[in-house]
Design an enzyme around this catalytic site. Structure first.
Site, PDB file in Angstrom:
ATOM      1  N   ASP A   1       0.848  -1.192   0.000  1.00  0.00           N
ATOM      2  CA  ASP A   1       0.000   0.000   0.000  1.00  0.00           C
ATOM      3  C   ASP A   1       0.882   1.239   0.000  1.00  0.00           C
ATOM      4  OD1 ASP A   1      -2.289   1.522   0.003  1.00  0.00           O
ATOM      5  OD2 ASP A   1      -2.596   1.388   2.169  1.00  0.00           O
TER       6      ASP A   1
ATOM      7  N   HIS B   1      -3.811  13.875   0.736  1.00  0.00           N
ATOM      8  CA  HIS B   1      -4.096  12.979   1.864  1.00  0.00           C
ATOM      9  C   HIS B   1      -2.970  13.042   2.896  1.00  0.00           C
ATOM     10  CE1 HIS B   1      -5.357   9.530   4.194  1.00  0.00           C
ATOM     11  NE2 HIS B   1      -4.193   8.946   3.965  1.00  0.00           N
TER      12      HIS B   1
ATOM     13  N   ARG C   1       0.085  15.696  13.290  1.00  0.00           N
ATOM     14  CA  ARG C   1       1.427  16.184  13.632  1.00  0.00           C
ATOM     15  C   ARG C   1       1.430  17.703  13.720  1.00  0.00           C
ATOM     16  NH1 ARG C   1       2.610  11.664  10.407  1.00  0.00           N
ATOM     17  NH2 ARG C   1       2.616  12.973   8.568  1.00  0.00           N
TER      18      ARG C   1
ATOM     19  N   GLU D   1      -9.126   4.101  -2.749  1.00  0.00           N
ATOM     20  CA  GLU D   1      -7.852   3.872  -3.432  1.00  0.00           C
ATOM     21  C   GLU D   1      -8.109   3.142  -4.743  1.00  0.00           C
ATOM     22  OE1 GLU D   1      -4.610   2.428  -1.078  1.00  0.00           O
ATOM     23  OE2 GLU D   1      -5.457   3.152   0.816  1.00  0.00           O
TER      24      GLU D   1
ATOM     25  N   ASP E   1      -9.293   0.334   1.258  1.00  0.00           N
ATOM     26  CA  ASP E   1      -8.384  -0.077   2.326  1.00  0.00           C
ATOM     27  C   ASP E   1      -9.025   0.271   3.674  1.00  0.00           C
ATOM     28  OD1 ASP E   1      -6.180  -0.788   3.816  1.00  0.00           O
ATOM     29  OD2 ASP E   1      -5.119   1.089   3.462  1.00  0.00           O
TER      30      ASP E   1
ATOM     31  N   TYR F   1       0.683   2.578  15.466  1.00  0.00           N
ATOM     32  CA  TYR F   1       1.486   2.778  14.252  1.00  0.00           C
ATOM     33  C   TYR F   1       2.914   3.262  14.488  1.00  0.00           C
ATOM     34  CZ  TYR F   1       1.414   7.906  13.619  1.00  0.00           C
ATOM     35  OH  TYR F   1       1.625   9.252  13.719  1.00  0.00           O
TER      36      TYR F   1
ATOM     37  N   LYS G   1      -5.237  -2.245   9.730  1.00  0.00           N
ATOM     38  CA  LYS G   1      -5.401  -2.316   8.270  1.00  0.00           C
ATOM     39  C   LYS G   1      -5.600  -3.735   7.747  1.00  0.00           C
ATOM     40  CE  LYS G   1      -4.174   2.061   7.257  1.00  0.00           C
ATOM     41  NZ  LYS G   1      -4.891   2.965   6.366  1.00  0.00           N
TER      42      LYS G   1
END
Ligand code: CA
Length: 415
Positions: free
Chosen positions: A126, A133, A142, A201, A233, A244, A253
Protein backbone atom coordinates in the site's frame (compact mmCIF):
# COMPACT_ATOMS: atom_id res chain seq x y z
CA UNK A 1 -17.58 1.96 -31.61
CA UNK A 2 -20.86 0.07 -32.00
CA UNK A 3 -21.86 -3.47 -31.19
CA UNK A 4 -24.52 -5.72 -32.69
CA UNK A 5 -25.55 -6.34 -29.06
CA UNK A 6 -27.77 -3.85 -27.29
CA UNK A 7 -25.38 -1.97 -25.01
CA UNK A 8 -26.34 1.13 -23.00
CA UNK A 9 -24.45 4.23 -24.13
CA UNK A 10 -23.31 5.13 -20.61
CA UNK A 11 -22.22 1.65 -19.47
CA UNK A 12 -18.89 1.28 -17.64
CA UNK A 13 -18.33 -1.83 -19.71
CA UNK A 14 -18.31 -0.28 -23.16
CA UNK A 15 -16.79 -1.55 -26.39
CA UNK A 16 -13.57 0.21 -25.31
CA UNK A 17 -13.20 -1.66 -22.06
CA UNK A 18 -13.34 -5.49 -21.99
CA UNK A 19 -11.90 -6.02 -18.51
CA UNK A 20 -11.20 -9.48 -17.10
CA UNK A 21 -12.63 -11.26 -14.06
CA UNK A 22 -13.68 -14.59 -12.56
CA UNK A 23 -17.33 -15.55 -12.49
CA UNK A 24 -19.44 -18.40 -11.20
CA UNK A 25 -22.94 -19.41 -12.14
CA UNK A 26 -24.99 -21.67 -9.86
CA UNK A 27 -22.38 -23.89 -8.23
CA UNK A 28 -20.35 -24.60 -11.33
CA UNK A 29 -16.59 -24.23 -11.42
CA UNK A 30 -15.29 -20.65 -11.61
CA UNK A 31 -14.35 -19.47 -15.11
CA UNK A 32 -12.67 -16.51 -16.70
CA UNK A 33 -14.95 -13.82 -18.02
CA UNK A 34 -15.10 -10.42 -19.59
CA UNK A 35 -18.10 -8.10 -19.74
CA UNK A 36 -19.76 -5.81 -22.25
CA UNK A 37 -22.84 -3.83 -21.23
CA UNK A 38 -24.95 -6.16 -19.07
CA UNK A 39 -23.50 -9.30 -20.68
CA UNK A 40 -20.90 -11.36 -18.88
CA UNK A 41 -18.81 -13.16 -21.51
CA UNK A 42 -17.70 -16.71 -20.70
CA UNK A 43 -14.14 -16.87 -22.02
CA UNK A 44 -13.81 -20.60 -21.31
CA UNK A 45 -16.79 -21.21 -23.61
CA UNK A 46 -15.31 -18.90 -26.25
CA UNK A 47 -12.00 -20.75 -26.09
CA UNK A 48 -13.71 -24.15 -26.32
CA UNK A 49 -15.64 -22.92 -29.38
CA UNK A 50 -12.42 -21.88 -31.10
CA UNK A 51 -12.60 -18.09 -30.92
CA UNK A 52 -9.01 -17.92 -29.66
CA UNK A 53 -7.67 -20.90 -31.64
CA UNK A 54 -4.77 -18.90 -33.12
CA UNK A 55 -3.42 -18.46 -29.57
CA UNK A 56 -3.44 -22.16 -28.54
CA UNK A 57 -4.36 -21.46 -24.93
CA UNK A 58 -4.90 -24.51 -22.69
CA UNK A 59 -8.48 -25.00 -21.37
CA UNK A 60 -7.21 -24.94 -17.80
CA UNK A 61 -6.23 -21.29 -18.17
CA UNK A 62 -9.89 -20.34 -18.66
CA UNK A 63 -11.49 -22.83 -16.25
CA UNK A 64 -9.72 -21.34 -13.31
CA UNK A 65 -10.25 -19.85 -9.85
CA UNK A 66 -8.05 -16.86 -10.67
CA UNK A 67 -6.75 -14.76 -13.57
CA UNK A 68 -3.09 -15.36 -12.66
CA UNK A 69 -2.41 -18.09 -15.26
CA UNK A 70 -4.08 -16.01 -17.95
CA UNK A 71 -2.16 -12.87 -17.00
CA UNK A 72 1.07 -14.88 -16.97
CA UNK A 73 0.58 -15.66 -20.69
CA UNK A 74 1.89 -12.15 -21.29
CA UNK A 75 0.46 -8.98 -22.77
CA UNK A 76 1.04 -10.12 -26.33
CA UNK A 77 -1.52 -12.87 -25.75
CA UNK A 78 -3.91 -11.12 -23.36
CA UNK A 79 -4.06 -8.02 -25.57
CA UNK A 80 -4.83 -10.26 -28.53
CA UNK A 81 -7.70 -11.87 -26.59
CA UNK A 82 -9.05 -8.39 -25.89
CA UNK A 83 -8.68 -7.42 -29.55
CA UNK A 84 -10.59 -10.56 -30.58
CA UNK A 85 -13.35 -9.65 -28.10
CA UNK A 86 -13.62 -6.12 -29.50
CA UNK A 87 -13.81 -7.47 -33.04
CA UNK A 88 -16.28 -10.24 -32.13
CA UNK A 89 -18.71 -7.80 -30.55
CA UNK A 90 -18.18 -5.06 -33.14
CA UNK A 91 -18.44 -7.10 -36.33
CA UNK A 92 -22.05 -7.96 -37.12
CA UNK A 93 -20.88 -10.92 -39.17
CA UNK A 94 -18.65 -12.38 -36.45
CA UNK A 95 -18.90 -16.03 -35.47
CA UNK A 96 -20.84 -15.01 -32.36
CA UNK A 97 -23.12 -12.41 -33.96
CA UNK A 98 -24.50 -14.92 -36.45
CA UNK A 99 -24.85 -17.91 -34.12
CA UNK A 100 -27.60 -17.90 -31.48
CA UNK A 101 -26.47 -21.25 -30.06
CA UNK A 102 -23.04 -19.78 -29.37
CA UNK A 103 -24.65 -16.71 -27.83
CA UNK A 104 -26.53 -18.93 -25.36
CA UNK A 105 -23.32 -20.68 -24.36
CA UNK A 106 -21.19 -17.55 -24.06
CA UNK A 107 -23.37 -14.65 -22.91
CA UNK A 108 -24.78 -14.49 -19.36
CA UNK A 109 -26.85 -11.75 -17.76
CA UNK A 110 -24.64 -10.09 -15.13
CA UNK A 111 -27.51 -10.35 -12.61
CA UNK A 112 -27.37 -14.15 -12.80
CA UNK A 113 -23.70 -14.57 -12.01
CA UNK A 114 -21.53 -14.25 -8.95
CA UNK A 115 -18.22 -12.46 -9.33
CA UNK A 116 -15.27 -13.89 -7.42
CA UNK A 117 -11.88 -12.55 -6.37
CA UNK A 118 -10.15 -11.87 -9.71
CA UNK A 119 -6.54 -12.68 -8.79
CA UNK A 120 -4.70 -14.75 -6.24
CA UNK A 121 -2.77 -11.97 -4.52
CA UNK A 122 0.70 -13.14 -3.50
CA UNK A 123 1.96 -9.82 -2.22
CA UNK A 124 0.18 -6.61 -1.36
CA UNK A 125 1.77 -3.20 -0.99
CA UNK A 126 0.00 0.00 0.00
CA UNK A 127 1.48 3.30 -1.11
CA UNK A 128 0.72 6.77 0.25
CA UNK A 129 0.93 8.72 -2.98
CA UNK A 130 -1.78 11.39 -2.70
CA UNK A 131 -0.08 14.52 -1.46
CA UNK A 132 -3.35 16.05 -0.26
CA UNK A 133 -4.10 12.98 1.86
CA UNK A 134 -0.59 12.99 3.35
CA UNK A 135 -0.94 16.73 4.03
CA UNK A 136 -4.34 16.32 5.71
CA UNK A 137 -3.10 13.50 7.94
CA UNK A 138 0.02 15.52 8.79
CA UNK A 139 -2.08 18.53 9.80
CA UNK A 140 -4.38 16.41 11.99
CA UNK A 141 -1.82 14.20 13.71
CA UNK A 142 1.43 16.18 13.63
CA UNK A 143 2.20 19.77 12.77
CA UNK A 144 -0.08 22.00 10.65
CA UNK A 145 2.94 24.11 9.67
CA UNK A 146 5.06 21.12 8.59
CA UNK A 147 2.36 18.69 7.57
CA UNK A 148 4.47 16.74 5.08
CA UNK A 149 7.35 14.73 6.49
CA UNK A 150 10.76 15.62 4.96
CA UNK A 151 10.90 12.38 2.92
CA UNK A 152 7.51 12.77 1.22
CA UNK A 153 8.64 14.47 -2.00
CA UNK A 154 11.67 12.18 -2.34
CA UNK A 155 10.24 8.70 -1.68
CA UNK A 156 6.98 7.09 -2.85
CA UNK A 157 6.14 6.07 0.74
CA UNK A 158 4.58 2.63 1.17
CA UNK A 159 4.35 -0.39 3.44
CA UNK A 160 3.85 -4.12 2.94
CA UNK A 161 0.25 -5.04 3.68
CA UNK A 162 -1.65 -8.27 4.13
CA UNK A 163 -2.69 -10.23 1.01
CA UNK A 164 -4.84 -12.92 2.69
CA UNK A 165 -7.61 -10.56 3.76
CA UNK A 166 -8.19 -8.87 0.39
CA UNK A 167 -11.76 -9.73 -0.59
CA UNK A 168 -13.95 -9.20 -3.62
CA UNK A 169 -16.77 -6.65 -3.65
CA UNK A 170 -19.86 -7.91 -1.82
CA UNK A 171 -17.90 -9.68 0.90
CA UNK A 172 -19.21 -8.28 4.18
CA UNK A 173 -17.06 -8.37 7.29
CA UNK A 174 -17.30 -7.90 11.05
CA UNK A 175 -16.13 -4.76 12.78
CA UNK A 176 -12.60 -5.54 13.98
CA UNK A 177 -11.55 -5.58 17.62
CA UNK A 178 -8.23 -4.51 19.01
CA UNK A 179 -6.30 -2.22 21.28
CA UNK A 180 -6.93 1.48 21.49
CA UNK A 181 -5.70 4.10 23.89
CA UNK A 182 -7.80 7.25 23.99
CA UNK A 183 -5.83 10.28 25.19
CA UNK A 184 -7.85 10.54 28.41
CA UNK A 185 -7.10 7.04 29.74
CA UNK A 186 -3.84 5.76 31.17
CA UNK A 187 -3.85 2.15 29.94
CA UNK A 188 -4.95 0.68 26.60
CA UNK A 189 -8.47 -0.64 26.16
CA UNK A 190 -9.65 -3.68 24.19
CA UNK A 191 -12.84 -3.84 22.11
CA UNK A 192 -14.46 -3.14 18.75
CA UNK A 193 -13.04 -0.14 16.89
CA UNK A 194 -15.05 3.04 17.36
CA UNK A 195 -13.46 4.71 14.34
CA UNK A 196 -13.94 2.38 11.40
CA UNK A 197 -13.03 4.14 8.17
CA UNK A 198 -12.66 3.48 4.46
CA UNK A 199 -9.83 4.62 2.20
CA UNK A 200 -10.68 5.40 -1.41
CA UNK A 201 -7.85 3.87 -3.43
CA UNK A 202 -7.06 2.23 -6.72
CA UNK A 203 -4.68 -0.68 -7.11
CA UNK A 204 -2.59 -2.00 -9.98
CA UNK A 205 -1.79 -5.66 -10.55
CA UNK A 206 1.54 -6.85 -11.90
CA UNK A 207 1.54 -9.30 -14.80
CA UNK A 208 5.17 -10.40 -14.98
CA UNK A 209 7.76 -11.70 -12.58
CA UNK A 210 11.25 -10.37 -11.94
CA UNK A 211 14.14 -12.27 -10.40
CA UNK A 212 15.46 -11.34 -6.99
CA UNK A 213 18.02 -8.61 -7.55
CA UNK A 214 16.38 -7.15 -10.67
CA UNK A 215 14.90 -3.66 -10.83
CA UNK A 216 12.22 -2.12 -13.05
CA UNK A 217 12.91 1.28 -14.62
CA UNK A 218 10.14 3.88 -14.79
CA UNK A 219 10.12 3.72 -18.61
CA UNK A 220 9.47 -0.06 -18.67
CA UNK A 221 6.93 -0.20 -15.82
CA UNK A 222 3.91 -0.49 -18.14
CA UNK A 223 5.21 -3.83 -19.45
CA UNK A 224 4.86 -5.17 -15.92
CA UNK A 225 1.42 -3.76 -15.10
CA UNK A 226 -1.57 -5.81 -16.26
CA UNK A 227 -4.45 -3.68 -15.04
CA UNK A 228 -6.26 -1.91 -12.25
CA UNK A 229 -9.14 -2.31 -9.78
CA UNK A 230 -10.93 -0.10 -7.26
CA UNK A 231 -9.59 -0.68 -3.77
CA UNK A 232 -11.07 0.08 -0.33
CA UNK A 233 -8.38 -0.08 2.33
CA UNK A 234 -10.62 -0.39 5.40
CA UNK A 235 -8.95 1.18 8.42
CA UNK A 236 -9.56 1.30 12.17
CA UNK A 237 -8.35 4.78 13.07
CA UNK A 238 -8.33 4.44 16.87
CA UNK A 239 -6.31 1.22 16.64
CA UNK A 240 -4.01 2.83 14.07
CA UNK A 241 -3.29 5.87 16.27
CA UNK A 242 -2.11 3.65 19.12
CA UNK A 243 -0.14 1.01 17.18
CA UNK A 244 1.49 2.78 14.25
CA UNK A 245 4.56 4.16 15.99
CA UNK A 246 7.30 3.15 15.17
CA UNK A 247 6.60 0.55 12.43
CA UNK A 248 3.42 1.78 10.75
CA UNK A 249 -0.07 0.26 10.40
CA UNK A 250 -0.65 -3.36 11.39
CA UNK A 251 -3.97 -4.62 12.82
CA UNK A 252 -5.66 -1.32 11.94
CA UNK A 253 -5.40 -2.32 8.27
CA UNK A 254 -5.07 -6.08 7.88
CA UNK A 255 -8.59 -7.22 8.84
CA UNK A 256 -10.14 -6.57 5.42
CA UNK A 257 -9.58 -4.79 2.12
CA UNK A 258 -12.15 -4.82 -0.69
CA UNK A 259 -11.57 -4.81 -4.45
CA UNK A 260 -13.80 -4.47 -7.50
CA UNK A 261 -14.17 -7.73 -9.47
CA UNK A 262 -13.24 -6.54 -12.98
CA UNK A 263 -9.58 -5.90 -13.78
CA UNK A 264 -9.47 -3.07 -16.31
CA UNK A 265 -6.40 -3.38 -18.50
CA UNK A 266 -3.81 -0.64 -18.66
CA UNK A 267 -4.36 -0.60 -22.43
CA UNK A 268 -8.05 0.30 -21.96
CA UNK A 269 -6.99 3.21 -19.76
CA UNK A 270 -4.43 4.67 -22.22
CA UNK A 271 -6.85 7.25 -23.73
CA UNK A 272 -7.21 8.89 -20.32
CA UNK A 273 -3.56 9.61 -19.57
CA UNK A 274 -2.80 13.06 -18.17
CA UNK A 275 0.28 14.89 -16.94
CA UNK A 276 1.07 14.61 -13.24
CA UNK A 277 1.95 17.49 -10.97
CA UNK A 278 5.45 18.91 -11.52
CA UNK A 279 7.62 17.33 -8.87
CA UNK A 280 9.64 19.90 -6.99
CA UNK A 281 12.25 19.35 -5.58
CA UNK A 282 13.62 17.26 -8.41
CA UNK A 283 13.48 13.53 -7.71
CA UNK A 284 16.45 11.15 -7.81
CA UNK A 285 17.35 9.83 -11.28
CA UNK A 286 15.76 6.39 -10.78
CA UNK A 287 12.39 8.09 -10.12
CA UNK A 288 12.47 10.41 -13.15
CA UNK A 289 9.97 9.63 -15.88
CA UNK A 290 8.83 10.99 -19.23
CA UNK A 291 5.35 11.49 -20.63
CA UNK A 292 1.84 11.63 -19.21
CA UNK A 293 1.75 8.95 -16.52
CA UNK A 294 -1.23 9.94 -14.41
CA UNK A 295 -4.71 8.73 -15.39
CA UNK A 296 -7.94 10.74 -15.25
CA UNK A 297 -10.35 8.39 -13.46
CA UNK A 298 -13.42 9.85 -11.72
CA UNK A 299 -14.00 8.27 -8.33
CA UNK A 300 -16.92 8.44 -5.92
CA UNK A 301 -17.80 7.14 -2.48
CA UNK A 302 -21.30 6.62 -1.09
CA UNK A 303 -22.64 5.31 2.19
CA UNK A 304 -25.86 3.27 2.17
CA UNK A 305 -27.54 2.70 5.53
CA UNK A 306 -29.30 -0.46 6.66
CA UNK A 307 -32.63 1.02 5.58
CA UNK A 308 -31.29 1.73 2.10
CA UNK A 309 -30.78 5.48 2.43
CA UNK A 310 -27.76 6.36 0.30
CA UNK A 311 -25.60 9.47 0.17
CA UNK A 312 -22.62 10.29 -2.02
CA UNK A 313 -19.98 11.72 0.28
CA UNK A 314 -16.89 12.14 -1.91
CA UNK A 315 -15.95 12.84 -5.52
CA UNK A 316 -12.25 12.41 -6.18
CA UNK A 317 -9.98 11.49 -9.07
CA UNK A 318 -7.01 9.16 -9.56
CA UNK A 319 -5.20 11.95 -11.44
CA UNK A 320 -4.45 13.66 -8.10
CA UNK A 321 -1.64 11.21 -7.35
CA UNK A 322 1.72 12.86 -6.64
CA UNK A 323 3.64 9.65 -7.45
CA UNK A 324 2.57 7.64 -10.52
CA UNK A 325 2.54 3.86 -10.93
CA UNK A 326 5.79 3.86 -12.90
CA UNK A 327 7.57 5.59 -10.04
CA UNK A 328 5.93 3.36 -7.44
CA UNK A 329 7.08 0.19 -9.22
CA UNK A 330 10.58 1.58 -9.91
CA UNK A 331 10.92 2.50 -6.25
CA UNK A 332 9.53 -0.84 -5.06
CA UNK A 333 12.14 -2.78 -7.04
CA UNK A 334 15.15 -0.43 -6.95
CA UNK A 335 16.65 -2.48 -4.12
CA UNK A 336 16.18 -5.76 -6.02
CA UNK A 337 12.84 -6.76 -4.48
CA UNK A 338 11.27 -9.25 -6.89
CA UNK A 339 7.67 -9.02 -8.05
CA UNK A 340 5.18 -11.73 -8.99
CA UNK A 341 2.14 -12.16 -11.23
CA UNK A 342 -0.97 -11.10 -9.31
CA UNK A 343 0.77 -8.85 -6.81
CA UNK A 344 -1.40 -5.89 -5.84
CA UNK A 345 -0.16 -2.33 -5.29
CA UNK A 346 -2.64 0.15 -3.86
CA UNK A 347 -2.28 3.86 -4.45
CA UNK A 348 -2.92 5.20 -0.99
CA UNK A 349 -6.01 7.23 -0.14
CA UNK A 350 -6.86 9.47 -3.08
CA UNK A 351 -7.78 12.95 -1.88
CA UNK A 352 -8.16 16.05 -4.04
CA UNK A 353 -7.53 19.62 -2.91
CA UNK A 354 -11.19 20.39 -2.34
CA UNK A 355 -12.68 18.95 0.83
CA UNK A 356 -15.48 17.35 -1.17
CA UNK A 357 -12.72 15.26 -2.80
CA UNK A 358 -11.29 13.77 0.39
CA UNK A 359 -10.96 9.99 0.31
CA UNK A 360 -11.63 8.93 3.91
CA UNK A 361 -14.03 9.72 6.76
CA UNK A 362 -11.01 10.83 8.77
CA UNK A 363 -10.56 13.72 6.35
CA UNK A 364 -14.20 14.29 5.33
CA UNK A 365 -15.32 14.72 8.96
CA UNK A 366 -11.94 16.10 10.01
CA UNK A 367 -11.37 13.42 12.65
CA UNK A 368 -15.03 13.38 13.63
CA UNK A 369 -15.30 17.13 14.32
CA UNK A 370 -17.53 17.78 11.27
CA UNK A 371 -20.01 14.90 11.05
CA UNK A 372 -21.70 14.06 7.75
CA UNK A 373 -25.48 14.49 7.80
CA UNK A 374 -27.32 11.54 6.28
CA UNK A 375 -30.69 11.95 4.49
CA UNK A 376 -32.47 9.99 7.27
CA UNK A 377 -31.38 12.53 9.90
CA UNK A 378 -28.59 10.42 11.36
CA UNK A 379 -24.98 11.57 11.21
CA UNK A 380 -21.68 9.85 10.60
CA UNK A 381 -18.27 10.57 12.08
CA UNK A 382 -17.03 7.18 10.99
CA UNK A 383 -18.72 4.05 9.57
CA UNK A 384 -21.58 2.43 11.54
CA UNK A 385 -22.57 -1.22 11.73
CA UNK A 386 -24.73 -2.25 8.76
CA UNK A 387 -23.47 0.66 6.67
CA UNK A 388 -22.44 -0.29 3.14
CA UNK A 389 -19.61 1.71 1.59
CA UNK A 390 -19.79 1.88 -2.20
CA UNK A 391 -16.95 3.13 -4.41
CA UNK A 392 -17.29 3.66 -8.14
CA UNK A 393 -14.85 4.70 -10.84
CA UNK A 394 -14.88 5.54 -14.52
CA UNK A 395 -12.82 7.37 -17.11
CA UNK A 396 -14.48 9.30 -19.93
CA UNK A 397 -13.25 11.32 -22.89
CA UNK A 398 -15.46 12.29 -25.80
CA UNK A 399 -17.51 9.22 -26.70
CA UNK A 400 -15.16 6.84 -24.93
CA UNK A 401 -16.05 5.60 -21.48
CA UNK A 402 -14.20 2.93 -19.54
CA UNK A 403 -15.43 2.10 -16.05
CA UNK A 404 -14.65 -0.16 -13.15
CA UNK A 405 -18.16 -0.85 -11.88
CA UNK A 406 -18.10 -0.74 -8.11
CA UNK A 407 -16.61 -2.14 -4.95
CA UNK A 408 -18.94 -2.38 -1.99
CA UNK A 409 -19.05 -4.11 1.36
CA UNK A 410 -21.22 -3.91 4.47
CA UNK A 411 -19.88 -3.65 8.00
CA UNK A 412 -21.40 -6.23 10.35
CA UNK A 413 -21.29 -5.92 14.13
CA UNK A 414 -18.21 -7.15 15.98
CA UNK A 415 -18.33 -10.77 17.14
CA1 CA B 1 -4.18 2.97 2.62
Amino acid sequence: MKSWLNIAADTDFSMYNFPFGIYQIDHQKPRLASIVGDYVIDLAAMNALGFFHELNIAEGVFENNYLNDFIALGKKTTNRVRAILIDTFNNENSGLAVNEEYQKLILKNYRDVKMLMPVKVGNYTDFYSSIQHATNVGIMFRDPKNALLPNYKHIPIGYHGRASSITVSGTNFHRPKGQTKPADVELPLFGPTKQLDFELEMAFITGKTTKLGESIATQEAEDFIFGMVLFNDWSARDMQTWEYVPLGPFLAKNFCSSVSPWVVTLEALEPFRVQGEIQEPEVLPYLKYAGAKNIDINLSVSIATQTGVEKQISLSNYKYMYWNMNQQLAHHTVNGCNIEVGDMYASGTISGNDESAYGSMLELTWRGTKPIQMPDGSERKFINDYDTVIMKGYAAKGDIKVGFGEVKAMVLPAI
